[in-house]
Design a protein around this motif. Structure first.
Motif, PDB file in Angstrom:
ATOM      1  N   THR A  86     -56.668  16.025  43.655  1.00 25.93           N
ATOM      2  CA  THR A  86     -56.446  16.909  42.506  1.00 25.93           C
ATOM      3  C   THR A  86     -55.472  16.291  41.516  1.00 25.93           C
ATOM      4  N   LYS A 238     -56.098  22.932  37.310  1.00 26.25           N
ATOM      5  CA  LYS A 238     -56.793  24.061  37.919  1.00 26.25           C
ATOM      6  C   LYS A 238     -58.275  24.117  37.539  1.00 26.25           C
ATOM      7  N   PHE A 240     -62.023  24.334  37.975  1.00 27.26           N
ATOM      8  CA  PHE A 240     -62.860  24.908  39.030  1.00 27.26           C
ATOM      9  C   PHE A 240     -64.345  24.833  38.693  1.00 27.26           C
ATOM     10  N   THR A 241     -64.709  25.398  37.545  1.00 25.89           N
ATOM     11  CA  THR A 241     -66.122  25.568  37.222  1.00 25.89           C
ATOM     12  C   THR A 241     -66.862  24.238  37.200  1.00 25.89           C
ATOM     13  N   TYR A 244     -67.274  22.820  40.728  1.00 25.84           N
ATOM     14  CA  TYR A 244     -68.138  23.648  41.561  1.00 25.84           C
ATOM     15  C   TYR A 244     -69.604  23.536  41.134  1.00 25.84           C
ATOM     16  N   ASN A 260     -58.499  24.148  43.584  1.00 24.60           N
ATOM     17  CA  ASN A 260     -59.105  25.428  43.247  1.00 24.60           C
ATOM     18  C   ASN A 260     -60.377  25.666  44.044  1.00 24.60           C
ATOM     19  N   VAL A 261     -61.230  24.657  44.142  1.00 25.64           N
ATOM     20  CA  VAL A 261     -62.469  24.787  44.912  1.00 25.64           C
ATOM     21  C   VAL A 261     -62.162  24.877  46.400  1.00 25.64           C
ATOM     22  N   ALA A 263     -59.489  26.204  47.748  1.00 25.36           N
ATOM     23  CA  ALA A 263     -59.026  27.568  47.997  1.00 25.36           C
ATOM     24  C   ALA A 263     -60.204  28.536  48.037  1.00 25.36           C
ATOM     25  N   TYR A 264     -61.162  28.348  47.137  1.00 30.90           N
ATOM     26  CA  TYR A 264     -62.350  29.210  47.120  1.00 30.90           C
ATOM     27  C   TYR A 264     -63.135  29.076  48.419  1.00 30.90           C
ATOM     28  N   GLY A 280     -53.427  29.274  46.843  1.00 23.66           N
ATOM     29  CA  GLY A 280     -53.170  29.816  45.513  1.00 23.66           C
ATOM     30  C   GLY A 280     -51.692  29.888  45.188  1.00 23.66           C
ATOM     31  N   MET A 283     -50.479  26.358  44.396  1.00 24.51           N
ATOM     32  CA  MET A 283     -50.879  25.987  43.042  1.00 24.51           C
ATOM     33  C   MET A 283     -50.021  26.697  42.005  1.00 24.51           C
TER      34      MET A 283
END
Length: 305
Positions: A86, A238, A240-241, A244, A260-261, A263-264, A280, A283
């Motif tokens: 990251t 951060k 994510f989208t 992912y 972020n991914v 954690a998801y 989270g 972060m």
């Protein structure tokens, strides 16, 4: 006596005036507190509990774990690998975004009005595109079967998302594409505020464009560059989208995971909500530290000015 009374009145007026900005900010602070305080409290609370699908469904009681979830994370080598990935990925995105944005900002000062307008509109269009839409478009462009990029480069059916570094590179391109307009517009506004006499004097002294940027513009644009750098760090840390969508949830065997991914996946794919909350919180603390550095730099630059 009169002097003391006057000083007392001035001190009282300054004291009352010191509260005035907070009164104007109070409505926004109340709204932000309501939207952020409770979710952050719940995030921190769950990170100290044993909270999995069994607790959610009521099959088992919720128990207090203390720092057990954090101990589990810090003892997991995968967490440290994801954290390192990251940091490196965010750093590469920030450097690339600043380089592209600053270069195009300088270009805007060198072109005529019509090309400048076209470039600005194109950049703002990229900035306004939702992340999921932009990620889907970039996946199509680099698709091994139907994408035009492989055909132009003569790469055949090469899959950009199969390898770890090529997948990260593809996501980096998309992140830079949707992030550089902010840097470009902000730095361009800063360059336009620099007196033209300063730039003309540097050019008459024989300074090259690179030397003008490095020795003249960069010191004068330091406050603006600090702002765009810190904000880019926060945004890119951060992500994510893009990760992912473009790597299908983190790549093959999780080779393209970022925090972020990660954690998801822990929270929703593995139903380990307490571990996801702990990630989270970590972060949040990292970004809070970056924000404090940002505010300190802004305050120092304000004192210098």
């Amino acid at each position: 006596m009169k002097r003391r009374a006057a000083e007392g009145r001035r001190g009282g007026s300054r004291s009352r005036g010191g509260w005035t900005p907070w009164l104007y900010l109070a409505p926004a602070l109340v709204v932000l507190g309501g939207l952020l305080a409770y979710p952050i409290y719940q995030l921190g609370l769950i990170s100290f509990l044993q909270y999995t699908q069994a607790q959610v469904s009521g099959g088992q009681p919720t128990t207090f774990q203390g720092f057990g979830n954090y101990t589990t994370l810090f003892g997991d080598p995968e967490f440290w690998q994801v954290l390192l990935a990251t940091v490196l990925f965010a750093g590469a995105c920030v450097v690339s975004t600043l380089a592209v944005g600053c270069a195009l900002a300088v270009l805007l000062t060198r072109v005529r009005a019509l090309p400048r307008l076209v470039l600005m509109l194109a950049a703002l269009g990229a900035w306004a595109t939702p992340a999921i839409t932009g990620s889907t478009v970039w996946l199509f462009l680099f698709d091994p079967d139907f994408g035009p990029v492989n055909g132009v480069l003569g790469l055949g059916d090469h899959s950009w998302t199969y390898g770890r570094f090529s997948a990260f590179f593809l996501v980096l391109l998309e992140v830079v594409w949707c992030s550089f307009p902010f840097v470009m517009v902000t730095v361009y506004a800063g360059i336009r505020a620099v007196p033209t006499e300063v730039l003309e004097a540097a050019a008459l002294d024989g300074a090259s464009q690179w030397r003008i940027w490095r020795s003249v513009l960069t010191p004068m644009l330091r406050p603006i560059l600090t702002v765009v750098t810190i904000q880019s760090v926060i945004w890119d840390f951060k992500v994510f989208t893009q990760i992912y969508v473009m790597t299908n949830g983190g790549g093959i065997a999780g080779q393209n995971l970022v925090l972020n991914v990660y954690a998801y996946q822990k929270a929703f794919a593995s139903s380990e909500y307490s571990l996801g909350s702990a990630i989270g919180v970590i972060m949040l603390l990292i970004l809070l530290a970056i924000t404090l550095v940002y505010l300190r730099l802004l305050r120092r630059q304000g004192e210098e000015l």
